[in-house]
Motif scaffolding. Structure first.
Motif, PDB file in Angstrom:
ATOM      1  N   SER A 168      -6.048  -6.107  -2.611  1.00 24.23           N
ATOM      2  CA  SER A 168      -6.340  -7.595  -2.532  1.00 24.23           C
ATOM      3  C   SER A 168      -4.872  -8.388  -2.311  1.00 24.23           C
ATOM      4  CB  SER A 168      -5.970  -7.433  -3.995  1.00 24.23           C
ATOM      5  OG  SER A 168      -7.477  -6.409  -5.088  1.00 24.23           O
TER       6      SER A 168
ATOM      7  N   ASN B 150      -5.199  -5.262 -10.878  1.00 21.39           N
ATOM      8  CA  ASN B 150      -5.371  -3.711 -10.293  1.00 21.39           C
ATOM      9  C   ASN B 150      -4.234  -3.273 -11.009  1.00 21.39           C
ATOM     10  OD1 ASN B 150      -8.495  -2.669  -8.902  1.00 21.39           O
ATOM     11  ND2 ASN B 150      -7.562  -5.013  -8.213  1.00 21.39           N
TER      12      ASN B 150
ATOM     13  N   ARG C   5      -4.648   1.504  -4.617  1.00 24.42           N
ATOM     14  CA  ARG C   5      -4.746   1.061  -3.521  1.00 24.42           C
ATOM     15  C   ARG C   5      -5.746   0.135  -3.513  1.00 24.42           C
ATOM     16  NH1 ARG C   5      -8.114   5.604  -3.430  1.00 24.42           N
ATOM     17  NH2 ARG C   5      -9.900   5.013  -4.141  1.00 24.42           N
ATOM     18  N   ASN C   6      -6.823  -0.419  -4.794  1.00 16.87           N
ATOM     19  CA  ASN C   6      -7.371  -2.509  -4.584  1.00 16.87           C
ATOM     20  C   ASN C   6      -6.276  -2.836  -4.940  1.00 16.87           C
ATOM     21  OD1 ASN C   6      -9.658  -0.616  -5.105  1.00 16.87           O
ATOM     22  ND2 ASN C   6      -9.547  -0.687  -6.837  1.00 16.87           N
ATOM     23  N   ARG C   7      -5.135  -2.229  -5.270  1.00 15.72           N
ATOM     24  CA  ARG C   7      -3.895  -3.512  -5.591  1.00 15.72           C
ATOM     25  C   ARG C   7      -3.716  -3.681  -4.442  1.00 15.72           C
ATOM     26  NH1 ARG C   7       1.230  -1.752  -7.915  1.00 15.72           N
ATOM     27  NH2 ARG C   7       0.992  -0.826  -5.416  1.00 15.72           N
TER      28      ARG C   7
END
Length: 327
Positions: free
Chosen positions: A267, A219, A262-264
């Motif tokens: 995570s 990501n 946002r995903n990073r």
């Protein structure tokens, strides 16, 4: 006559029950006394050890005394690598520690500088509209040296963490297994599980961190790509072409960039939570290993003589069963 025989039978059963109860009570008292004696011996050893530690502490300065607690040794070793080896009288390990960490760190820095050079050359080639082959060649070299930098830096970090764990495991003075397991799991995920003997948990811990690390890196790379492409498209320079050759609009690039970011971030939060779970698991597992569970857990059923009260006949006696649970 019938009542007479019932009375005799009840007296016999009551006598047998009382004998068994007295024997069981004597056995229970003996078990309690034995357990109390063991606990007293264990407590006495701990008190003697603590007295010796306190006496050693009084003979030294607060920082360099002979019996520094394991938490202080580990904390100081984080700031000054190799201090725990000196404290453990294993100073011969210092050249290995500083030589390996220094060499890998120097190689990582060198590879990182080369990756920056090729990245700048790639950006210049894209800006000057050079051929696709030239751009791809520069990009592959940048990725190559970035990979080398990552490997060398991870090797230096792993060596540093290994020597922290080595100092903890070779700590000469008294240290509880709970503290050691918890500290090892904080230093390197999975090390606390190995110390506790829960080897089957190690692949789960390492596999979980490897998976989360890959997701974070994936990501982050996507975020950097679309961030750079969006920056090039909106800088007002029509000559500048992003890596997608203008196939996507600025809105698509912005939304994709935000989604990767946002995903990073999510995570990373999950990785921190998994790290804390690893520490808690090692801590609880070490506590349960030392938890004292008696082998004398039993349930006993015994006959007993009951005294009953009825409205019609007043007091009466009957035969019943009593149950006792021994922990």
């Amino acid at each position: 006559m019938r009542f007479h025989w019932l009375t005799i039978l009840a007296v016999i059963i009551l006598a047998v029950g009382m004998v068994d109860r007295v024997a069981a009570q004597d056995s229970r008292f003996a078990q309690v006394e034995n357990k109390t004696q063991k606990q007293s011996n264990r407590q006495l050893k701990l008190e003697r050890r603590q007295i010796a530690i306190d006496a050693g502490r009084m003979t030294q300065s607060k920082l360099f005394r002979d019996t520094m607690p394991i938490s202080r040794v580990t904390a100081l070793s984080i700031v000054v690598p190799g201090l725990s080896q000196v404290y453990n009288k294993q100073a011969w390990k210092l050249p290995i520690l500083y030589g390996s960490v220094g060499t890998m760190a120097a190689l990582g820095i060198s590879a990182g500088n080369k990756a920056k050079d090729f990245k700048q050359q790639y950006n210049d080639a894209v800006y000057n509209n050079q051929s696709r082959d030239v751009c791809d060649n520069l990009k592959s070299k940048e990725l190559k040296y970035n990979t080398q930098k990552t490997i060398f830096m991870l090797g230096a970090a792993a060596t540093y963490l290994y020597f922290l764990g080595d100092g903890l495991l070779n700590y000469p003075n008294y240290g509880s297994s709970v503290k050691k397991a918890t500290t090892l799991s904080m230093i390197f995920p999975g090390a606390g599980q190995i110390y506790n003997g829960s080897f089957w948990k190690v692949p789960i811990v390492l596999g979980g961190f490897a998976t989360m690390g890959y997701i974070v890196d994936f990501n982050n790379r996507g975020y950097q790509r679309y961030r750079q492409a969006y920056k090039l498209m909106t800088d007002g320079d029509d000559k500048t072409i992003d890596e997608f050759n203008g196939r996507y609009s600025s809105t698509v690039l912005k939304n994709t960039r935000d989604a990767f970011r946002r995903n990073r971030d999510f995570s990373i939060i999950l990785t921190c939570a998994f790290y804390l779970l690893n520490v808690v698991d090692a801590h609880v597992d070490a506590h349960l290993k030392d938890y004292d569970i008696s082998d004398e857990l039993s349930v006993r059923l015994e006959p007993s003589l009951l005294e009953l009260s009825t409205p019609s006949s007043g007091r009466a006696h009957g035969i019943g069963l009593s149950m006792s649970v021994n922990f």
